[in-house]
Each structure stands twice: as structure tokens, then as C-alpha cells.
Enzyme design. Structure first.
Site, short mmCIF file in Angstrom:
data_model
loop_
_atom_site.label_atom_id
_atom_site.label_comp_id
_atom_site.label_asym_id
_atom_site.label_seq_id
_atom_site.Cartn_x
_atom_site.Cartn_y
_atom_site.Cartn_z
N GLU A 139 1.78 9.94 -2.77
CA GLU A 139 3.04 9.41 -3.27
C GLU A 139 3.21 9.94 -4.69
O GLU A 139 2.31 9.80 -5.51
CB GLU A 139 3.00 7.88 -3.27
CG GLU A 139 4.32 7.30 -3.67
CD GLU A 139 4.34 5.77 -3.68
OE1 GLU A 139 3.36 5.14 -3.24
OE2 GLU A 139 5.35 5.23 -4.15
N ARG B 250 -13.00 5.60 1.34
CA ARG B 250 -12.46 6.16 0.10
C ARG B 250 -13.59 6.40 -0.89
O ARG B 250 -14.67 5.83 -0.76
CB ARG B 250 -11.40 5.24 -0.52
CG ARG B 250 -11.98 3.91 -1.00
CD ARG B 250 -10.89 2.95 -1.44
NE ARG B 250 -10.20 3.40 -2.62
CZ ARG B 250 -8.90 3.76 -2.67
NH1 ARG B 250 -8.18 3.72 -1.59
NH2 ARG B 250 -8.36 4.12 -3.79
N LYS C 236 -3.90 4.76 -9.09
CA LYS C 236 -2.84 5.35 -9.92
C LYS C 236 -2.19 4.29 -10.79
O LYS C 236 -1.81 4.57 -11.92
CB LYS C 236 -1.80 6.02 -9.02
CG LYS C 236 -2.15 7.47 -8.74
CD LYS C 236 -1.06 8.12 -7.91
CE LYS C 236 -1.30 7.91 -6.45
NZ LYS C 236 -0.21 8.29 -5.58
P1 ATP Z 1 -3.72 5.00 -5.51
O1 ATP Z 1 -4.00 3.59 -5.12
O2 ATP Z 1 -4.62 5.57 -6.52
O3 ATP Z 1 -2.28 5.24 -5.82
P2 ATP Z 1 -3.18 5.87 -2.94
O4 ATP Z 1 -4.03 5.91 -1.75
O5 ATP Z 1 -2.15 4.82 -2.94
O6 ATP Z 1 -4.07 5.82 -4.21
P3 ATP Z 1 -1.64 8.14 -2.32
O7 ATP Z 1 -0.84 8.98 -3.20
O8 ATP Z 1 -0.95 7.35 -1.28
O9 ATP Z 1 -2.48 7.23 -3.25
O10 ATP Z 1 -2.84 8.96 -1.67
C1 ATP Z 1 -2.71 10.20 -1.08
C2 ATP Z 1 -3.89 10.43 -0.19
O11 ATP Z 1 -5.09 10.40 -0.96
C3 ATP Z 1 -4.01 9.35 0.86
O12 ATP Z 1 -4.19 9.98 2.11
C4 ATP Z 1 -5.19 8.55 0.46
O13 ATP Z 1 -5.89 8.11 1.58
C5 ATP Z 1 -6.03 9.54 -0.35
N1 ATP Z 1 -6.80 8.85 -1.37
C6 ATP Z 1 -6.34 8.09 -2.38
N2 ATP Z 1 -7.35 7.56 -3.09
C7 ATP Z 1 -8.49 8.00 -2.52
C8 ATP Z 1 -9.88 7.80 -2.78
N3 ATP Z 1 -10.31 7.03 -3.78
N4 ATP Z 1 -10.78 8.42 -1.98
C9 ATP Z 1 -10.37 9.21 -0.98
N5 ATP Z 1 -9.09 9.42 -0.67
C10 ATP Z 1 -8.15 8.83 -1.42
MG MG Z 2 -0.95 3.66 -3.06
#
Ligand code: ATP
Ligand code: MG
Length: 590
Positions: free
Chosen positions: A60, A295, A305
Site C-alpha cells: 500500500e 512475517r 509503516k
Molecule cells: P505495515 O503494517 O508495515 O504497513 P503491511 O503489511 O500493512 O505492513 P503492505 O504495504 O500492505 O504493508 O505490505 C506489502 C506486502 O509486504 C504484503 O504482502 C505484506 O505481507 C508484506 N509484508 C509487510 N510487512 C512484512 C514483514 N514484516 N515481513 C514479511 N512481509 C511483510
Molecule cells: Mg498494512
């Protein structure tokens, strides 16, 4: 955690096994692809998909990517590369409020810098979820018509109350049984902006008694009068992530939709939704499948984020690329290489159970990546002057002697660096002791050490200020002991110290970074992560480096002998005013 042998060929994992078995069984055959994402109609006459698998990395665009995303990028792009597939970069921008073009650009930069590309055979596979808003709207209408979705006008409170609990079933909304035509009418009105935010939502009609709460008529569209970074004010209703994501996967003909474990409970809805939409002729079969992996949790780091955005917004760090942040931009500015992050991702592997990875694993990958590549240099971070009192007897009239050292100790073909030895040099303050503690082999009155690449010297005393702090150390050179000459081994010493010559050293700034948090799990259990911020996470030192290192391009990594890995700062370093960031210390000090 067990670190697999990095020299072994790609370790297998459960995802590789799934893909291999899918390829062997032919379950992915029959997929059509029209060259661009498409719904069932657009795919009807499309040729078979030439890509053996399709994966996607779907961030995102609401912040900069972090080390956890790096794991996901390496995984998704790596699997596509290894199995003759394609990985899409999908900007999952269905939530208008926090999304921004700046983040879109930062995401592209991070993926490319890591060494991956969404352009395959000349075709770009960068997609925006917002490009599918029309199809998503049609999908929602198809569900309504089929009696599989309804507009619910309960208050948010009532909806929450009626959802039930883990032990009690939910209660049907009074709007659940309304005729499809009425829901359709309301949904159109929602789209036209005729209802207030929160006054109604569109819900899937599944099962209010399901043991999986995610199947108790989840919300799939809500009203939001927010400007979107790409669609502007065209929409005032936006799909929920859980509705949008499966559709995005299906339109892009993704075969393996890989996400983190928190989404495991959403998988039944993913399958329910796509199954219904395929039956209704909206999306094409075969359908994508969701697989979950653990994760990345890294000690001493927060990877969310939202929390990273807070650190930036509150000025607790200098920006998204602050070298203390675990963002890809921050790690890069800190001196982490793309190769080291890929190596790290490979070593930690993928599994189905959550674990914490020690930060040392990341540092280990960095050292293994940099050791064969980084040029060596000498630097003095906490300078104390050393005066060679009998230098004139050794050097004669010129006063300076040429010295050199290999750019890399194991790669003679990379040549040698040149610098000067003279009467005055800079050494580390910690290499001199007035009263040597036990086991101290460096400079103290009466002791002999070798100046690396130079002579053996014997300390004869020091000059002090009024408080007794040493201002300069005095030593006598032992002639004929120069490194590389026949006499070098005649005098045995226990200590070797690094130095830079006062005549040609260049003044430099060293940014010495430490962990941003003092706690290994700063945000575990919902704790206030700001409470464990390390007040000493940045210390700026002013010292000296040998002249060749100043000419490095910004972003060049060095191993400063005895100190560790440093990088010329990407923004602030110039040859005239060098700035180096400490990436990581050496494995063992001195
Ligand atoms: P955040 O909570 O940091 O915003 P998110 O999962 O909401 O992380 P996205 O932008 O939706 O952020 O993530 C993009 C991709 O990265 C998703 O497929 C998610 O599964 C993966 N991802 C995010 N954080 C991790 C992590 N700590 N380890 C492995 N994969 C991750
Ligand atoms: Mg998220």
C-alpha cells in the site's frame, strides 16, 4: 534460529514445494492472459498465459518500504524468477486517505534497488488497484443481484454488537433480508454521494453464525468522501481490502498469492468471494490461491509503516531515509547493500511459524557481502596526535615517506592506496594509555608497537594539559623496521595500531549510529515503543581519514581497518568535506 549454509543451493521451503507440485500436476494449466489484467469477459479469447506462475508484491503506498517488505520482495520476485514466472508490482491503493505519489516513487526505487524488476520481456507489470475500481464496482453489483450482498443501514455500534463473539453466533441485521433491487438502489445512491459516511455499508451475505468471524457478513464497501491520489474525487465509496485484494489477484491472473500469517483467517473469505465471482462470470478460472508465511520480526526494530511514519512525523529521526530506520531507504543510506539484504532474506528463509530474528543475522549478511568487496582504508575517529621525536634521523630532508597498502588484502589486482608517513600522525585516543591495564599491548610509556604499514615505534612519554589529559604522545622510531623490508621482523611487538599522517590526512565527519531502540522488542504486547527510544542512537565524531578514501563516490562502502564498515553518505559526502556513516562494527573489536 538455524542459519542455512549460504553456499548450498537454494534451500527448499514449503512455498517452493507447493509451486513445484502445482507445476507437476498441471493445476495451473488453462490460464489465459490478455497481456493486461482482465475480467472473465476480457480473457475469454485470450491466449494461454506464457508465464508459468504469477506472483505479486502488493504494497500500500502509504509509507516507505521496510526490511519486512524486503523479505516479501525477495520471496515474490525470487519465486517468479526461479520458476519461469512473472512478479507484478501492485500498488494497493484502495484506501485513499494515507496514500501518496511520493510513496509510489519510493516503492519503485526500493524494488529496483534491491535488484528486481516488474518489466518482463519488455512488458511492464506495474499495476494500481485503483485501476480496477470499475470492475470491483461491477463485481459488487453482481453479488447484490445474486443475493450475495446487501446494503446494511445499521449503525457501526449495532453492527459491532451483532457480530457476536468467538463463542456466540452473530445476529442478523434487520436489513439482511431486504430485496436485491432495494440494495442495488441504495448502493447506487452510495456511489452518487447521497449518503453520509458511516450511514450504510455494503456487506457480503454469508453466514452470521460462522465460527470464523470473518465470514459473518463482512463489509465489502464503505462510504468515504476522500480524495484519492489517482482517481481524485471520482469515487466516494471504496472497497475494503479483504474484498479488493482477491479480485486484484484474479484480474492479474496471479497463481500464488503470498501474504503474511495474519491473513490466514481471511483465506475462507478469499475463496468464497472468488468462487462466487467466477460462478457469476465476473472473474476467470482457474482462480488464484492464497498462501501465508511468517512475517519478519527483527529484534531492536519496529516494522510497521504506521509507527515508522510516526517517528518521521514527530521528528524523532531525520526522515524516511534516516540511517537508523529499518526502511530500505534508511538501510541503504546506512550502507546496507542490496546484496546483503538478498542474502539475509535467503538465510532467514520462509516458514509458517512466527519467530524473532536477531539483528546480528542482518549484520552478519552485510559483513559477508561487503568483506570481499569493500575497499580498505585507515581512519581515526577519536584523534590524538603522535609525534615521532627522532623522525628527522629516519626521513632525512624531505620529511615525508611514501607508504602504501593494498586496496583489498586478498585481491592484489585492485592495486594499492598511497599515503604519507611524517613526523606527526593521528592515532586513536584509545590506543594510548598512561597506566596500561593488564593485557594492553598498544602505546604506553616504554612499550613498542607497529604503526601498520610503517615502522615499529617506542613510546617515550606524552605532553598533557593542566588536567593531565594527554595532548600528544611522543615516540621514537626504530629505523630499519619498516613493514615489507628485511628488517621488519627483527623487532617483535605485540600490538599493531592504525594511523593517518597529519600531512595528508583529510578531516572527516563520522556518524556513529547505534540501535534506535534499547529494547529488543520495542512494540511487543502493544507497548509504547517511543518509551524505549535510545537517546544515544547517533553520535557524531570528527576525525581524519587517509586521502584516497575522500575521493569515493557517495554511497561507496569501505572497511575502515579495525573499526568496521562505513559508507560515504549518499547526501552529504563530498571530497572536500567527507561524511561517513558507520554501517556496522567489525565482528570482533581490535
Ligand atoms: P505495515 O503494517 O508495515 O504497513 P503491511 O503489511 O500493512 O505492513 P503492505 O504495504 O500492505 O504493508 O505490505 C506489502 C506486502 O509486504 C504484503 O504482502 C505484506 O505481507 C508484506 N509484508 C509487510 N510487512 C512484512 C514483514 N514484516 N515481513 C514479511 N512481509 C511483510
Ligand atoms: Mg498494512
Amino acid at each position: 534460529m538455524q542459519v542455512p549454509d549460504p553456499t548450498a543451493t537454494k534451500p527448499s521451503n514449503f512455498l517452493r514445494q507447493i509451486i513445484e507440485s502445482d507445476l507437476a500436476s498441471g493445476s495451473l494449466d488453462g490460464r489465459r492472459y490478455a497481456g493486461v489484467p482482465g475480467d472473465a469477459r476480457q480473457l475469454a479469447d485470450a491466449p494461454p498465459d506464457a508465464a508459468r506462475i504469477r506472483t505479486r508484491f502488493p504494497p500500500e503506498p502509504n509509507g516507505y518500504l521496510h526490511i519486512g517488505h524486503a523479505k516479501s520482495i525477495c520471496l515474490n520476485f525470487g519465486l517468479a524468477r526461479d520458476y519461469g514466472g512473472v512478479c507484478h508490482l501492485r500498488l494497493d491503493d484502495t484506501n485513499p486517505e494515507k496514500e501518496d505519489e511520493e510513496y509510489v516513487q519510493a516503492i519503485r526505487d526500493a524494488v529496483r534497488w534491491l535488484g528486481f524488476d516488474w518489466v518482463a520481456a519488455g512488458v511492464s507489470h506495474e499495476y494500481f488497484a485503483s485501476d480496477y475500481f470499475d470492475i470491483m464496482y461491477r463485481a459488487a453489483c453482481a453479488l447484490i443481484e445474486a443475493g450475495l450482498a446487501y446494503v446494511d443501514e445499521q449503525s457501526a455500534d449495532a453492527m459491532r454488537r451483532n457480530r457476536g463473539t468467538l463463542t456466540e453466533p452473530g445476529v442478523d441485521s434487520p436489513w439482511r433480508a431486504r430485496p436485491a433491487a432495494e440494495s442495488m438502489q441504495r448502493f447506487a445512491e452510495m456511489r452518487e454521494g447521497r449518503h453520509a459516511e458511516g450511514s450504510m455499508v455494503l456487506r457480503a451475505r454469508i453466514d452470521m453464525a460462522s465460527p470464523n468471524i470473518n465470514l459473518r457478513d463482512p463489509t465489502i464497501y464503505r462510504i468515504k468522501f476522500a480524495e484519492h491520489h489517482r482517481t481524485g474525487n471520482r469515487w466516494c465509496i471504496y472497497p475494503m481490502y479483504t474484498f479488493a485484494h482477491p479480485i486484484e489477484d484474479a484480474l492479474e491472473r496471479i497463481t500464488h498469492s503470498i501474504c503474511t500469517l495474519e491473513f490466514e483467517d481471511q483465506r475462507p473469505f478469499y475463496d468464497w468471494l472468488l468462487g462466487r465471482l467466477a460462478d457469476l462470470g465476473v472473474v476467470a478460472r482457474p482462480l488464484p490461491h492464497q498462501y501465508e508465511f511468517a512475517r519478519l520480526n527483527l529484534s531492536y526494530v519496529v516494522t510497521s509503516k504506521r509507527k515508522l511514519a510516526q517517528l518521521v512525523a514527530e521528528g524523532r529521526v531525520a526522515g524516511w531515509d534516516d540511517p537508523r530506520l529499518p526502511t530500505i531507504a534508511g538501510l541503504r543510506r546506512r550502507g546496507y547493500t542490496a546484496g546483503s539484504l538478498r542474502l539475509f532474506a535467503e538465510r532467514i528463509g520462509v516458514s509458517k511459524s512466527d519467530a524473532w530474528i536477531d539483528y546480528a543475522t542482518l549484520e552478519g549478511a552485510l559483513r559477508d557481502d561487503l568483506d570481499p568487496r569493500a575497499a580498505r582504508a585507515m581512519a581515526v575517529l577519536d584523534p590524538l596526535k603522535l609525534v615521532l621525536v627522532n623522525w628527522d634521523e629516519v626521513a632525512g630532508a624531505s620529511g615525508l615517506e611514501d607508504c602504501s597498502a593494498p586496496v583489498h588484502p586478498h585481491q592484489p589486482e585492485r592495486g594499492r592506496r598511497q599515503f604519507k608517513l611524517g613526523r606527526e600522525l593521528w592515532i586513536e585516543r584509545s590506543d594510548y594509555a598512561e597506566q596500561p591495564p593488564k593485557g594492553f599491548f598498544r602505546l604506553f610509556p616504554g612499550n613498542r608497537v607497529r604503526l601498520k604499514y610503517g615502522y615499529v615505534v617506542e613510546c617515550v612519554g606524552a605532553r598533557h594539559d593542566a588536567d593531565g589529559t594527554p595532548l600528544e604522545v611522543h615516540a621514537r622510531v626504530l629505523p630499519d623496521t619498516r613493514s615489507g623490508t628485511p628488517g621488519a621482523d627483527a623487532v617483535k611487538v605485540k600490538g599493531v595500531i592504525t594511523w593517518v599522517g597529519a600531512a595528508d590526512a583529510v578531516a572527516a565527519e563520522f556518524r556513529l549510529y547505534d540501535r534506535l531502540f534499547v529494547d529488543a522488542q520495542p512494540d511487543a504486547g502493544g507497548r509504547d515503543f517511543l518509551a524505549s527510544l535510545n537517546p544515544h542512537s547517533l553520535r557524531v565524531a570528527r576525525g581524519w581519514i587517509e586521502p584516497d578514501a575522500t575521493r569515493a563516490e557517495p554511497g561507496t562502502s569501505f572497511q575502515f581497518e579495525r573499526h568496521g564498515y562505513f559508507v560515504a553518505d549518499a547526501s552529504d559526502h563530498t571530497a572536500a568535506a567527507p561524511v561517513f556513516n558507520r554501517t556496522t562494527a567489525l565482528r570482533s573489536a581490535v
